[in-house]
Scaffold this motif. Structure first.
Motif, PDB file in Angstrom:
ATOM      1  N   VAL A  96       0.858  -1.198   0.000  1.00 61.01           N
ATOM      2  CA  VAL A  96       0.000   0.000   0.000  1.00 61.01           C
ATOM      3  C   VAL A  96       0.893   1.247   0.000  1.00 61.01           C
ATOM      4  N   PRO A  97       0.731   2.123  -1.021  1.00 62.47           N
ATOM      5  CA  PRO A  97       1.454   3.399  -0.984  1.00 62.47           C
ATOM      6  C   PRO A  97       0.888   4.237   0.159  1.00 62.47           C
ATOM      7  N   LEU A 189      -5.920  19.907   7.628  1.00 63.22           N
ATOM      8  CA  LEU A 189      -5.159  21.146   7.868  1.00 63.22           C
ATOM      9  C   LEU A 189      -3.950  21.208   6.943  1.00 63.22           C
ATOM     10  N   ALA A 190      -3.401  20.039   6.597  1.00 66.89           N
ATOM     11  CA  ALA A 190      -2.263  19.992   5.659  1.00 66.89           C
ATOM     12  C   ALA A 190      -2.251  18.622   4.998  1.00 66.89           C
ATOM     13  N   ALA A 191      -2.093  18.620   3.666  1.00 61.74           N
ATOM     14  CA  ALA A 191      -2.065  17.342   2.916  1.00 61.74           C
ATOM     15  C   ALA A 191      -0.615  16.944   2.647  1.00 61.74           C
ATOM     16  N   ASP A 192      -0.401  15.676   2.294  1.00 58.97           N
ATOM     17  CA  ASP A 192       0.932  15.161   1.917  1.00 58.97           C
ATOM     18  C   ASP A 192       2.003  15.537   2.939  1.00 58.97           C
ATOM     19  N   VAL A 193       1.772  15.158   4.177  1.00 53.30           N
ATOM     20  CA  VAL A 193       2.723  15.532   5.229  1.00 53.30           C
ATOM     21  C   VAL A 193       3.746  14.423   5.517  1.00 53.30           C
ATOM     22  N   GLY A 194       3.748  13.359   4.690  1.00 51.38           N
ATOM     23  CA  GLY A 194       4.783  12.323   4.840  1.00 51.38           C
ATOM     24  C   GLY A 194       6.135  12.894   4.413  1.00 51.38           C
ATOM     25  N   ASP A 195       7.207  12.538   5.126  1.00 52.81           N
ATOM     26  CA  ASP A 195       8.534  13.046   4.764  1.00 52.81           C
ATOM     27  C   ASP A 195       9.031  12.453   3.454  1.00 52.81           C
ATOM     28  N   ASN A 196       8.533  11.254   3.134  1.00 59.24           N
ATOM     29  CA  ASN A 196       8.996  10.569   1.927  1.00 59.24           C
ATOM     30  C   ASN A 196       7.785  10.264   1.045  1.00 59.24           C
ATOM     31  N   PRO A 197       7.650  10.968  -0.100  1.00 57.28           N
ATOM     32  CA  PRO A 197       6.434  10.799  -0.917  1.00 57.28           C
ATOM     33  C   PRO A 197       6.295   9.402  -1.523  1.00 57.28           C
ATOM     34  N   SER A 198       7.377   8.612  -1.540  1.00 61.23           N
ATOM     35  CA  SER A 198       7.227   7.275  -2.142  1.00 61.23           C
ATOM     36  C   SER A 198       7.169   6.169  -1.083  1.00 61.23           C
ATOM     37  N   ALA A 199       6.739   6.508   0.130  1.00 61.70           N
ATOM     38  CA  ALA A 199       6.658   5.484   1.194  1.00 61.70           C
ATOM     39  C   ALA A 199       5.637   4.396   0.826  1.00 61.70           C
TER      40      ALA A 199
END
Ligand SMILES: O=C(O)C(=O)C[C@]1(C(=O)O)C=C[C@@H](O)C=C1
Length: 335
Positions: A96-97, A189-199
């Motif tokens: 799962v991405p 409040l904020a989208a795409d807050v993962g440090d690594n976008p390809s996790a």
């Protein structure tokens, strides 16, 4: 991977899948890749151990649990519960991405956020982005991402205002999957807050031992291996069993055995299937040189990548070599 359960369910014919819940977790997203709620029962459980234990007790036919994250590494609870007690095997996997949003009750301002609840793995994957967005905010651990969202929505329903709900709970925002924020009525409040976008997180489907899923040519085999105590080169000897038969490893990590300080077992994913001659020969080698080898399943890989077969390690080459030795011994020759 569809239909891990094919042909193995008694009774109603509807397989029961325990998973790390509640609805809205990434684990539930993995379960949707494996089975459909139209034809299977989805049973949310509070943690990984409870989901796996549901299979042990017979309350569920399968459990879907996270095992490995591309950023955070192995999920210790899953590795340890599979190793403990035996009696379970992996029959499939799903990938799962992972993407996170920071979400809160409608009316919360980003500048108000001081305490953020989520699963520890989710926090580890968002640490840097969250520090930039909400400096000084602290983590409040939850049993899953969706459990934090569910709690926020539940308490908000009982309390008059956003601040009262946050005070009662001890946190004011959550890190969850985008669809989970929507389904629990939270505001992003904020989208795409993962440090690594390809996790990516890898999940396994766990069942009781029985029929091993058929070999596909794109398979993995999961093992837990202990080494002999105080033997120089024991780790090298163990790894040689794989190397000399051309079996590649896709994951290896050590886990404490737990009985005394300094004793470790190795959790391993190897490429190939028990029905591959080179994998069977590797297992025989491990059995000879290691005090404990747990076979935890052979199953199709979620990414479909076919196993590379190196020169001298195909089934035909193993069969020819065995035939040659049998010939030397005179096996099968008339007395
Ligand atoms: O909390 C969830 O939603 C989960 O499914 C658990 C879990 C994990 O254990 O790693 C799964 C995927 C993400 O990496 C974050 C959390």
């Amino acid at each position: 991977m569809q239909d891990a359960a094919a042909g193995s369910i008694a009774g109603s014919g509807r397989p029961r899948y325990a998973y790390l819940g509640p609805p809205g977790t990434f684990t539930e997203a993995a379960l949707h890749q494996v089975a459909s709620p139209d034809t299977a029962d989805f049973l949310p459980r509070g943690d990984v151990v409870a989901a796996v234990d549901a299979v042990r007790t017979g309350d569920a036919d399968f459990a879907v649990v996270p095992i490995e994250n591309s950023v955070e590494g192995g999920v210790s609870a899953t590795l340890d519960t599979l190793a403990a007690g035996g009696g379970l095997v992996v029959v499939g996997e799903a990938l799962v991405p992972i993407s996170f949003v920071l979400a809160a009750l409608p009316g919360t301002r980003l500048s108000d956020v001081r305490r953020i609840s989520t699963h520890p793995h989710a926090w580890a994957q968002c640490r840097r982005s969250v520090a930039a967005l909400t400096p000084g905010a602290v983590h409040v651990p939850a049993t899953s991402t969706a459990a934090a969202a569910a709690r926020l929505a539940e308490v908000a329903a009982e309390r008059a205002g956003v601040h009262e709900a946050a005070e009662a709970l001890g946190f004011d925002a959550v890190l969850v999957a985008p669809h989970s924020a929507r389904s629990y009525g939270l505001e992003v409040l904020a989208a795409d807050v993962g440090d690594n976008p390809s996790a990516v997180t890898r999940f396994v489907v766990v069942g009781r031992p029985g029929r091993i899923p058929p070999r596909t040519g794109a398979d993995k085999t999961t093992l837990m291996v202990q080494l002999p105590d105080n033997e120089a080169g024991a780790l090298l000897t163990m790894l040689e069993q794989f190397a000399t038969r051309g079996v590649n490893l896709s994951r290896i990590e050590s886990r404490p055995i737990g009985d005394e300080l300094g004793r470790y077992a190795f959790s391993i994913d190897a490429e190939g299937h028990l029905e591959d001659e080179r994998v069977a020969a590797t297992l025989m080698g491990l059995h000879r040189v290691c005090p404990l080898v747990l076979f935890l399943g052979s199953y199709p890989r979620a990414d479909g990548a076919r196993t590379q077969v190196h020169r001298g390690t195909s089934d035909a080459e193993f069969a020819a070599a065995r035939g040659w030795v049998e010939g030397l011994r005179g096996d099968g020759a008339p007395a």
